[in-house]
Design a protein around this motif. Structure first.
Motif, mmCIF file in Angstrom:
data_model
loop_
_atom_site.group_PDB
_atom_site.id
_atom_site.type_symbol
_atom_site.label_atom_id
_atom_site.label_comp_id
_atom_site.label_asym_id
_atom_site.label_seq_id
_atom_site.Cartn_x
_atom_site.Cartn_y
_atom_site.Cartn_z
ATOM 1 N N SER A 247 40.768 -7.944 35.652
ATOM 2 C CA SER A 247 41.092 -6.525 35.471
ATOM 3 C C SER A 247 41.611 -5.912 36.767
ATOM 4 O O SER A 247 42.600 -5.155 36.760
ATOM 5 C CB SER A 247 39.855 -5.760 34.983
ATOM 6 O OG SER A 247 39.431 -6.231 33.730
ATOM 7 N N LYS B 8 50.865 -4.079 47.073
ATOM 8 C CA LYS B 8 52.217 -4.333 47.546
ATOM 9 C C LYS B 8 52.238 -5.261 48.768
ATOM 10 O O LYS B 8 53.156 -6.054 48.951
ATOM 11 C CB LYS B 8 52.892 -3.009 47.897
ATOM 12 C CG LYS B 8 53.165 -2.122 46.698
ATOM 13 C CD LYS B 8 53.863 -0.838 47.109
ATOM 14 C CE LYS B 8 54.148 0.049 45.905
ATOM 15 N NZ LYS B 8 54.806 1.324 46.288
ATOM 16 N N PHE C 54 45.190 -4.295 37.318
ATOM 17 C CA PHE C 54 45.174 -2.875 37.678
ATOM 18 C C PHE C 54 45.873 -2.618 39.006
ATOM 19 O O PHE C 54 46.684 -1.682 39.129
ATOM 20 C CB PHE C 54 43.721 -2.388 37.742
ATOM 21 C CG PHE C 54 43.583 -0.965 38.190
ATOM 22 C CD1 PHE C 54 43.821 0.083 37.312
ATOM 23 C CD2 PHE C 54 43.203 -0.674 39.500
ATOM 24 C CE1 PHE C 54 43.680 1.409 37.727
ATOM 25 C CE2 PHE C 54 43.072 0.633 39.919
ATOM 26 C CZ PHE C 54 43.311 1.686 39.034
ATOM 27 N N ARG C 55 45.581 -3.447 40.005
ATOM 28 C CA ARG C 55 46.155 -3.227 41.331
ATOM 29 C C ARG C 55 47.665 -3.469 41.329
ATOM 30 O O ARG C 55 48.402 -2.817 42.061
ATOM 31 C CB ARG C 55 45.458 -4.115 42.367
ATOM 32 C CG ARG C 55 43.971 -3.772 42.533
ATOM 33 C CD ARG C 55 43.297 -4.597 43.616
ATOM 34 N NE ARG C 55 43.691 -4.125 44.930
ATOM 35 C CZ ARG C 55 44.398 -4.821 45.802
ATOM 36 N NH1 ARG C 55 44.830 -6.047 45.476
ATOM 37 N NH2 ARG C 55 44.710 -4.317 46.964
ATOM 38 N N ARG C 56 48.129 -4.375 40.519
ATOM 39 C CA ARG C 56 49.584 -4.605 40.422
ATOM 40 C C ARG C 56 50.271 -3.476 39.660
ATOM 41 O O ARG C 56 51.305 -2.973 40.092
ATOM 42 C CB ARG C 56 49.861 -5.942 39.744
ATOM 43 C CG ARG C 56 49.603 -7.143 40.637
ATOM 44 C CD ARG C 56 50.499 -8.299 40.277
ATOM 45 N NE ARG C 56 50.354 -9.414 41.207
ATOM 46 C CZ ARG C 56 51.248 -10.385 41.326
ATOM 47 N NH1 ARG C 56 52.344 -10.384 40.582
ATOM 48 N NH2 ARG C 56 51.065 -11.373 42.186
ATOM 49 N N VAL C 57 49.668 -3.069 38.557
ATOM 50 C CA VAL C 57 50.272 -2.004 37.741
ATOM 51 C C VAL C 57 50.332 -0.694 38.521
ATOM 52 O O VAL C 57 51.323 0.046 38.459
ATOM 53 C CB VAL C 57 49.479 -1.821 36.430
ATOM 54 C CG1 VAL C 57 49.943 -0.570 35.683
ATOM 55 C CG2 VAL C 57 49.640 -3.048 35.540
ATOM 56 N N ARG C 58 49.268 -0.399 39.274
ATOM 57 C CA ARG C 58 49.214 0.851 40.006
ATOM 58 C C ARG C 58 49.883 0.787 41.371
ATOM 59 O O ARG C 58 49.861 1.763 42.129
ATOM 60 C CB ARG C 58 47.752 1.280 40.182
ATOM 61 C CG ARG C 58 47.034 1.617 38.886
ATOM 62 C CD ARG C 58 47.665 2.806 38.169
ATOM 63 N NE ARG C 58 47.527 4.012 38.957
ATOM 64 C CZ ARG C 58 46.488 4.842 38.888
ATOM 65 N NH1 ARG C 58 45.505 4.588 38.038
ATOM 66 N NH2 ARG C 58 46.450 5.917 39.630
ATOM 67 N N GLY C 59 50.469 -0.356 41.709
ATOM 68 C CA GLY C 59 51.153 -0.488 42.988
ATOM 69 C C GLY C 59 50.208 -0.540 44.172
ATOM 70 O O GLY C 59 50.581 -0.169 45.299
ATOM 71 N N LEU C 60 48.995 -0.994 43.944
ATOM 72 C CA LEU C 60 47.984 -1.055 45.018
ATOM 73 C C LEU C 60 47.974 -2.404 45.718
ATOM 74 O O LEU C 60 47.135 -2.611 46.593
ATOM 75 C CB LEU C 60 46.591 -0.746 44.434
ATOM 76 C CG LEU C 60 46.444 0.609 43.746
ATOM 77 C CD1 LEU C 60 45.062 0.733 43.120
ATOM 78 C CD2 LEU C 60 46.692 1.743 44.735
#
Length: 269
Positions: free
Chosen positions: A252, A264, A256-262
């Motif tokens: 999760s 990079k 989540f971190r990829r979708v929210r750009g966290l």
């Protein structure tokens, strides 16, 4: 004729009134080797050399306390009647999941205080953590714990194990699955995998999440073979429940971190 096999001596050294056990020596060796590896990688990643030394000074004691507390909570029926045995960690009884919770919590606070990225620290530490676990399982071997169900000597010999392992798995007149060994091998393979993943240059945090997923998959299946599991209910093994929870959390967070750009930044950034 009854088979007579003497177990290996659990004591490493006597220093006057002080007794040093193999259990502690082996776990300490895993910690020191992991610290050495993490420190080398931290310097390569541009962090001060003392970063992980400072972190370990807090994380190791807290992790040990949490690992013991976790174990005692789930064995409270016994320890409530034997309170004097709670501090005796050299006899075994350190739950890896409890230690992991303590270490992660310490890492989060440490990173915040130092103004560092927790995910960067976690990525650097991940190979060291799983290597320490691979080594630490041999402490269970010396204590003749963390084993599986009954097997025959012929079965153990079919695995081409050396005699010292086969003989140590002879406990109270019965041979047992060396589940400590299965997990140690799984963890060591995971260590090599994480070293390889460094070269892929994953996004920040994903190396640590890979560790959680890999370790938890192996622990789930190996735990099902053990006879000394901490139980959540009469039929639910706590380590298996925690393994599923950690896999779900890791996957999760990855998404989540990829979708929210966290995520990079890359591992080598």
């Amino acid at each position: 004729m009854e088979t007579t096999i003497q177990p290996l001596d659990r004591v490493f050294l006597h220093l006057g009134p002080i007794t040093i056990y193999w259990y502690g020596v082996i776990i300490g060796t895993g910690v020191l080797l992991g610290l050495w590896l993490a420190t080398r990688e931290a310097v390569r990643r541009g962090l001060p050399k003392e970063t992980f030394v400072d972190l370990v000074l807090f994380a190791v004691p807290i992790a040990i306390i949490c690992a013991r507390t976790y174990y005692v909570i789930f064995e409270w029926d016994y320890y409530s009647k034997h309170l004097s045995e709670i501090p005796k960690i050299w006899e075994g009884g350190l739950a890896i999941h409890g230690g992991l919770i303590g270490a992660i919590a310490t890492g989060i606070v440490f990173a915040k205080v130092r103004g560092l990225s927790f995910w960067k620290l976690a990525d650097i530490a991940a190979p060291s953590i799983i290597l320490g676990q691979a080594i630490g399982r041999w402490g269970n071997f010396m204590n003749q714990e963390a084993h599986g169900g009954p097997v025959t000597r012929q079965f153990l010999e079919s695995l081409h194990l050396p005699d010292f392992i086969i003989n140590q798995m002879y406990i109270n007149g019965q041979y047992y699955h060396p589940t400590f060994l299965y997990e140690s091998v799984w963890d060591f393979i995971g260590f090599l995998l994480l070293l390889a993943l460094r070269n892929i240059n994953l996004r920040r945090g994903e190396l640590f999440l890979s560790y959680l997923i890999w370790y938890s998959i192996g622990r789930f299946f190996i735990e099902g073979m053990r006879t000394d599991s901490l139980m959540l209910t009469a039929h639910l093994r706590m380590a298996q429940v925690m393994s599923i929870v950690l896999i779900l959390i890791a996957v999760s967070l990855w998404i989540f971190r990829r979708v929210r750009g966290l995520a990079k930044e890359r591992y080598t950034d």
